[in-house]
Design a protein around this motif. Structure first.
Motif, mmCIF file in Angstrom:
data_model
loop_
_atom_site.group_PDB
_atom_site.id
_atom_site.type_symbol
_atom_site.label_atom_id
_atom_site.label_comp_id
_atom_site.label_asym_id
_atom_site.label_seq_id
_atom_site.Cartn_x
_atom_site.Cartn_y
_atom_site.Cartn_z
ATOM 1 N N GLU A 1 44.701 -9.512 31.136
ATOM 2 C CA GLU A 1 43.524 -10.161 30.979
ATOM 3 C C GLU A 1 43.255 -11.455 31.681
ATOM 4 O O GLU A 1 42.122 -11.937 32.171
ATOM 5 N N GLY B 1 44.185 0.918 23.627
ATOM 6 C CA GLY B 1 43.822 -0.308 23.453
ATOM 7 C C GLY B 1 44.663 -1.285 24.303
ATOM 8 O O GLY B 1 44.276 -2.507 24.027
ATOM 9 N N SER C 1 45.539 -3.605 27.589
ATOM 10 C CA SER C 1 44.722 -4.058 28.630
ATOM 11 C C SER C 1 45.622 -3.562 30.117
ATOM 12 O O SER C 1 46.698 -3.908 29.813
ATOM 13 N N ARG D 1 48.486 -5.883 29.392
ATOM 14 C CA ARG D 1 48.459 -6.859 28.193
ATOM 15 C C ARG D 1 47.969 -8.166 28.501
ATOM 16 O O ARG D 1 46.959 -8.127 29.372
ATOM 17 N N THR E 1 40.915 -2.551 32.814
ATOM 18 C CA THR E 1 40.470 -1.359 32.091
ATOM 19 C C THR E 1 41.426 -1.381 30.766
ATOM 20 O O THR E 1 42.130 -2.361 30.617
ATOM 21 N N THR E 2 41.156 -0.477 29.909
ATOM 22 C CA THR E 2 41.871 -0.514 28.501
ATOM 23 C C THR E 2 42.345 0.887 28.654
ATOM 24 O O THR E 2 41.540 2.037 28.684
ATOM 25 N N THR E 3 43.661 1.181 27.977
ATOM 26 C CA THR E 3 44.116 2.519 27.740
ATOM 27 C C THR E 3 43.375 2.905 26.610
ATOM 28 O O THR E 3 42.744 2.345 25.545
#
Length: 129
Positions: free
Chosen positions: A58, A22, A24, A54, A17-19
């Motif tokens: 990913e 932005g 990760s 971050r 997900t992404t906060t």
């Protein structure tokens, strides 16, 4: 010092997900077997929540999947929140500083078969001992 070193297998595919800002975030659960056999005669397993951030998040999302074996080095963190029913809930998770991709369950069997197929017989007469 707060440091956890774990080796285990993922129980399901990681969730990326992404906060709002932005960044990760990848979350997954690691099944880690205990060193000793329990009273029932079986080895017990702990299911630990892991959080990576971050670029590491990913990479975890890209290369790990259910059944993958990995090593995690990180710190144990707890947090709490109020549930809708008014009760207080506590969460304990490992924030990953390092994640080492070891192998997947399917990959383990294939690698072992290839290694054995490449073995050559040894001529005992050429050994120096």
């Amino acid at each position: 010092m707060n440091k956890a070193i774990l080796i285990g297998n993922l129980t399901k595919d990681p969730e990326l997900t992404t906060t709002n800002s932005g960044i990760s975030v990848c979350r997954f659960t690691l099944a880690v077997s205990r060193r000793f056999v329990g009273a029932s005669g079986e080895r017990e397993t702990d299911f630990l929540n892991i959080v990576a951030w971050r670029s590491q998040a990913e990479n975890c999302s890209k290369y790990l999947k259910k059944g993958s074996k990995c090593a995690v080095i990180g710190s144990i963190q707890t947090r709490s929140y109020d549930a809708q029913d008014g009760s207080k809930r506590y969460i304990t998770e490992i924030t990953a500083d390092e994640v080492e991709f070891l192998a997947s369950r399917a990959g383990d069997a294939a690698e072992k078969k290839e290694d054995v197929a490449e073995l050559q017989p040894i001529d005992d007469d050429t050994l120096p001992f």
